[in-house]
Motif scaffolding. Sequence first.
Motif, PDB file in Angstrom:
ATOM      1  N   ASN A  32       0.826  -1.210   0.000  1.00 59.00           N
ATOM      2  CA  ASN A  32       0.000   0.000   0.000  1.00 59.00           C
ATOM      3  C   ASN A  32       0.860   1.261   0.000  1.00 59.00           C
ATOM      4  O   ASN A  32       0.575   2.233  -0.711  1.00 59.00           O
ATOM      5  N   LEU A  33       1.927   1.262   0.810  1.00 59.08           N
ATOM      6  CA  LEU A  33       2.804   2.434   0.861  1.00 59.08           C
ATOM      7  C   LEU A  33       3.588   2.597  -0.439  1.00 59.08           C
ATOM      8  O   LEU A  33       3.881   3.717  -0.856  1.00 59.08           O
ATOM      9  N   GLY A  34       3.904   1.458  -1.087  1.00 57.52           N
ATOM     10  CA  GLY A  34       4.559   1.547  -2.397  1.00 57.52           C
ATOM     11  C   GLY A  34       3.660   2.184  -3.432  1.00 57.52           C
ATOM     12  O   GLY A  34       4.100   2.976  -4.274  1.00 57.52           O
ATOM     13  N   ILE A  35       2.364   1.837  -3.383  1.00 56.36           N
ATOM     14  CA  ILE A  35       1.391   2.463  -4.284  1.00 56.36           C
ATOM     15  C   ILE A  35       1.280   3.957  -4.005  1.00 56.36           C
ATOM     16  O   ILE A  35       1.276   4.784  -4.927  1.00 56.36           O
ATOM     17  N   LEU A  36       1.211   4.317  -2.718  1.00 56.82           N
ATOM     18  CA  LEU A  36       1.115   5.733  -2.352  1.00 56.82           C
ATOM     19  C   LEU A  36       2.349   6.504  -2.796  1.00 56.82           C
ATOM     20  O   LEU A  36       2.252   7.618  -3.310  1.00 56.82           O
ATOM     21  N   ARG A  37       3.528   5.909  -2.634  1.00 54.43           N
ATOM     22  CA  ARG A  37       4.753   6.579  -3.073  1.00 54.43           C
ATOM     23  C   ARG A  37       4.731   6.844  -4.578  1.00 54.43           C
ATOM     24  O   ARG A  37       5.125   7.917  -5.044  1.00 54.43           O
ATOM     25  N   ALA A  38       4.266   5.841  -5.352  1.00 61.24           N
ATOM     26  CA  ALA A  38       4.188   6.025  -6.800  1.00 61.24           C
ATOM     27  C   ALA A  38       3.227   7.156  -7.156  1.00 61.24           C
ATOM     28  O   ALA A  38       3.493   7.954  -8.058  1.00 61.24           O
ATOM     29  N   LEU A  39       2.094   7.240  -6.433  1.00 61.14           N
ATOM     30  CA  LEU A  39       1.124   8.312  -6.689  1.00 61.14           C
ATOM     31  C   LEU A  39       1.693   9.676  -6.301  1.00 61.14           C
ATOM     32  O   LEU A  39       1.500  10.670  -7.008  1.00 61.14           O
ATOM     33  N   VAL A  40       2.395   9.742  -5.170  1.00 61.50           N
ATOM     34  CA  VAL A  40       2.970  11.008  -4.715  1.00 61.50           C
ATOM     35  C   VAL A  40       3.972  11.555  -5.731  1.00 61.50           C
ATOM     36  O   VAL A  40       4.010  12.760  -6.015  1.00 61.50           O
ATOM     37  N   CYS A  41       4.782  10.658  -6.300  1.00 61.41           N
ATOM     38  CA  CYS A  41       5.895  11.096  -7.144  1.00 61.41           C
ATOM     39  C   CYS A  41       5.546  11.231  -8.622  1.00 61.41           C
ATOM     40  O   CYS A  41       6.361  11.745  -9.395  1.00 61.41           O
ATOM     41  N   GLN A  42       4.353  10.773  -9.026  1.00 62.83           N
ATOM     42  CA  GLN A  42       4.051  10.879 -10.449  1.00 62.83           C
ATOM     43  C   GLN A  42       3.840  12.341 -10.867  1.00 62.83           C
ATOM     44  O   GLN A  42       3.476  13.195 -10.060  1.00 62.83           O
ATOM     45  N   GLU A  43       4.052  12.610 -12.134  1.00 63.95           N
ATOM     46  CA  GLU A  43       4.089  13.987 -12.635  1.00 63.95           C
ATOM     47  C   GLU A  43       2.755  14.708 -12.483  1.00 63.95           C
ATOM     48  O   GLU A  43       2.706  15.908 -12.220  1.00 63.95           O
ATOM     49  N   SER A  44       1.640  13.991 -12.643  1.00 69.49           N
ATOM     50  CA  SER A  44       0.332  14.640 -12.618  1.00 69.49           C
ATOM     51  C   SER A  44      -0.146  14.980 -11.207  1.00 69.49           C
ATOM     52  O   SER A  44      -1.148  15.676 -11.044  1.00 69.49           O
ATOM     53  N   THR A  45       0.552  14.505 -10.184  1.00 71.91           N
ATOM     54  CA  THR A  45       0.152  14.765  -8.797  1.00 71.91           C
ATOM     55  C   THR A  45       0.658  16.128  -8.345  1.00 71.91           C
ATOM     56  O   THR A  45       1.824  16.472  -8.556  1.00 71.91           O
ATOM     57  N   LYS A  46      -0.214  16.910  -7.754  1.00 73.57           N
ATOM     58  CA  LYS A  46       0.143  18.229  -7.229  1.00 73.57           C
ATOM     59  C   LYS A  46      -0.155  18.269  -5.729  1.00 73.57           C
ATOM     60  O   LYS A  46      -0.954  17.492  -5.218  1.00 73.57           O
ATOM     61  N   PHE A  47       0.498  19.185  -5.048  1.00 76.36           N
ATOM     62  CA  PHE A  47       0.197  19.453  -3.646  1.00 76.36           C
ATOM     63  C   PHE A  47      -0.356  20.871  -3.549  1.00 76.36           C
ATOM     64  O   PHE A  47       0.321  21.835  -3.902  1.00 76.36           O
ATOM     65  N   LYS A  48      -1.622  20.960  -3.097  1.00 81.10           N
ATOM     66  CA  LYS A  48      -2.321  22.241  -3.059  1.00 81.10           C
ATOM     67  C   LYS A  48      -2.440  22.757  -1.626  1.00 81.10           C
ATOM     68  O   LYS A  48      -2.706  21.991  -0.693  1.00 81.10           O
ATOM     69  N   ASN A  49      -2.249  24.063  -1.460  1.00 84.98           N
ATOM     70  CA  ASN A  49      -2.447  24.701  -0.164  1.00 84.98           C
ATOM     71  C   ASN A  49      -3.953  24.777   0.104  1.00 84.98           C
ATOM     72  O   ASN A  49      -4.651  25.619  -0.436  1.00 84.98           O
ATOM     73  N   VAL A  50      -4.461  23.856   0.959  1.00 81.99           N
ATOM     74  CA  VAL A  50      -5.906  23.748   1.151  1.00 81.99           C
ATOM     75  C   VAL A  50      -6.406  24.634   2.287  1.00 81.99           C
ATOM     76  O   VAL A  50      -7.570  25.029   2.280  1.00 81.99           O
ATOM     77  N   TRP A  51      -5.580  24.917   3.280  1.00 82.83           N
ATOM     78  CA  TRP A  51      -5.990  25.883   4.291  1.00 82.83           C
ATOM     79  C   TRP A  51      -4.791  26.418   5.058  1.00 82.83           C
ATOM     80  O   TRP A  51      -3.717  25.837   5.087  1.00 82.83           O
ATOM     81  N   THR A  52      -5.009  27.585   5.658  1.00 88.15           N
ATOM     82  CA  THR A  52      -3.969  28.322   6.387  1.00 88.15           C
ATOM     83  C   THR A  52      -4.562  28.868   7.672  1.00 88.15           C
ATOM     84  O   THR A  52      -5.736  29.242   7.711  1.00 88.15           O
ATOM     85  N   THR A  53      -3.772  28.881   8.721  1.00 88.14           N
ATOM     86  CA  THR A  53      -4.251  29.436   9.985  1.00 88.14           C
ATOM     87  C   THR A  53      -3.116  30.161  10.693  1.00 88.14           C
ATOM     88  O   THR A  53      -1.939  29.938  10.397  1.00 88.14           O
ATOM     89  N   HIS A  54      -3.491  31.041  11.623  1.00 84.04           N
ATOM     90  CA  HIS A  54      -2.518  31.827  12.379  1.00 84.04           C
ATOM     91  C   HIS A  54      -2.864  31.745  13.865  1.00 84.04           C
ATOM     92  O   HIS A  54      -4.031  31.564  14.246  1.00 84.04           O
ATOM     93  N   SER A  55      -1.853  31.866  14.715  1.00 82.52           N
ATOM     94  CA  SER A  55      -2.074  31.722  16.147  1.00 82.52           C
ATOM     95  C   SER A  55      -1.080  32.583  16.912  1.00 82.52           C
ATOM     96  O   SER A  55       0.019  32.873  16.426  1.00 82.52           O
ATOM     97  N   ARG A  56      -1.466  32.958  18.138  1.00 86.42           N
ATOM     98  CA  ARG A  56      -0.573  33.698  19.035  1.00 86.42           C
ATOM     99  C   ARG A  56       0.212  32.759  19.949  1.00 86.42           C
ATOM    100  O   ARG A  56       1.084  33.196  20.681  1.00 86.42           O
ATOM    101  N   SER A  57      -0.103  31.474  19.918  1.00 82.73           N
ATOM    102  CA  SER A  57       0.615  30.480  20.714  1.00 82.73           C
ATOM    103  C   SER A  57       1.278  29.482  19.766  1.00 82.73           C
ATOM    104  O   SER A  57       0.865  29.348  18.610  1.00 82.73           O
ATOM    105  N   PRO A  58       2.294  28.769  20.234  1.00 86.43           N
ATOM    106  CA  PRO A  58       2.993  27.824  19.358  1.00 86.43           C
ATOM    107  C   PRO A  58       2.065  26.772  18.759  1.00 86.43           C
ATOM    108  O   PRO A  58       1.092  26.346  19.367  1.00 86.43           O
TER     109      PRO A  58
END
Length: 491
Positions: A32-58
């Motif tokens: 399963n992890l080998g399949i996921l690695r192949a999907l992560v590294c293939q050219e058509s796969t992108k990583f999109k910024n889906v959300w952002t947050t800010h905080s006053r504490s760590p």
Amino acid sequence: MGPTRKPNVCSRLSRRALGCFSRDAGVVQRTNLGILRALVCQESTKFKNVWTTHSRSPIAYERGRIYFDNYRRCVSSVALEPRKLYEMPRCSKSEKIEDALLWECPVGDILPNSADYKSSLIALTAHNWLLRISATTGKILEKIYLGPYCKFRYLSWDTPQEVIAVKSAQNRGSTVARQAGVPQPILLYLAVFQVLPFSLVGILEINKKSLIHLELIFVYSVRKGSSFNFLHMASQLSQHHLLNRESFPHYTPPLLFEVSSLENAFQIGGHPWHYIITPNKKKQKGVFHICALKDNSLAKNGIQEMDCCSLESDWIYFHPDASGRIIHVGPNQVKVLKLSEIENNSSQHQISEDFVILANRENNKNENVLTVTASGRVVKKSFNLLDDDPEQETFKIVDYEDELDLLSVVAVTQIDAEGKAHLDFHCNEYGTLLKSIPLVESWDVTYSHEVYFDRDLVLHIEQKPNRVFSCYVYQMVCDTGEEEETVNRSC
């Protein structure tokens, strides 16, 4: 030899559906992890910024969970939108959580309660309580009071997922007392606990800098490190004496190892055991010696020094993949070194390069500047650029994703007034570049940054001035080739 050809994702899925695996229980997970690695590294796969947050504490991240407000609020990072898992009741400043570790159920152990098979957060509060908290509900499962005689502040694993070390804040004493030669108080306390159930192994009063590694305590003086067997010390000192602050018979634990090192820099790893130190001379800063633990002999090619001129120091450490290799990181290159036996001499070992990752930059380190004198004469001056010059691509973070067996490298380049960063995935076996992900937010090199790559998730935590923390979450998506509306949700 190059990498062997592996079956494609379709073939792996077909084999999985037919149950074409050996009796090994881990084969399906690895597939399963080998399949996921192949999907992560293939050219058509992108990583999109889906959300952002800010905080006053760590902000902290552990295994798909993002923690806010000193671990009081937990949010899942798996969903496309932030989903709150739990929120603990508000508490006073003295009850806030100072540090925490994620504990996951050890495989093969029989535990007393069914709830113990689920993940827990081991937390240390400001008023010296050690808590075990459910990682899914926030309910307190166990707690133990560490005592009022010092302030405990830091948690770390001694034996991963089994034994934790709790270290107090350092008590340096007054400068006047040190100059007058007055005996100094206890520098710090070190408490060691078995995790499940909470049980005390021992508490030590330490007068010199210390760290724990591989069931050893390394007690450092200013220029020398000595190691002692912690389990032997714990067996000699009764828990009753330690907990009730009573005196105990004086004894000397057996000395296991001693070495001199600059700035207490000391690491152990490799197969067989080796250690890395910097010789105890200021002019040797940035020079690393790799030696055998059994006899202190220097490995062949065991002196490693990166040829670079930069403001920030290079760093070196044993590879976390348990291969025994060593990672040496500089501003413009990442060296992966391997430790191997010398031919015809199995008792001696040598260091050699396994592979090198180079930054994408121009070879010319010289910069020409034109100036005009008062008489109108044009003068051309040449000077050398630093290896970590912000206008050149520079490596900032190197990490290892153990489940996908990928090295992740963050590279930053200053473009005009802002810095731009990208996260690169490299084959852990050969160093080949497999994927590059641009980060949409600007990267200020003067801020503190953490970047996590966890399966199909990339998370960037940034600390800005005035204690403003920002968290950027990226998730893996498949590029359909069509223009999609950019969605950026705030938490």
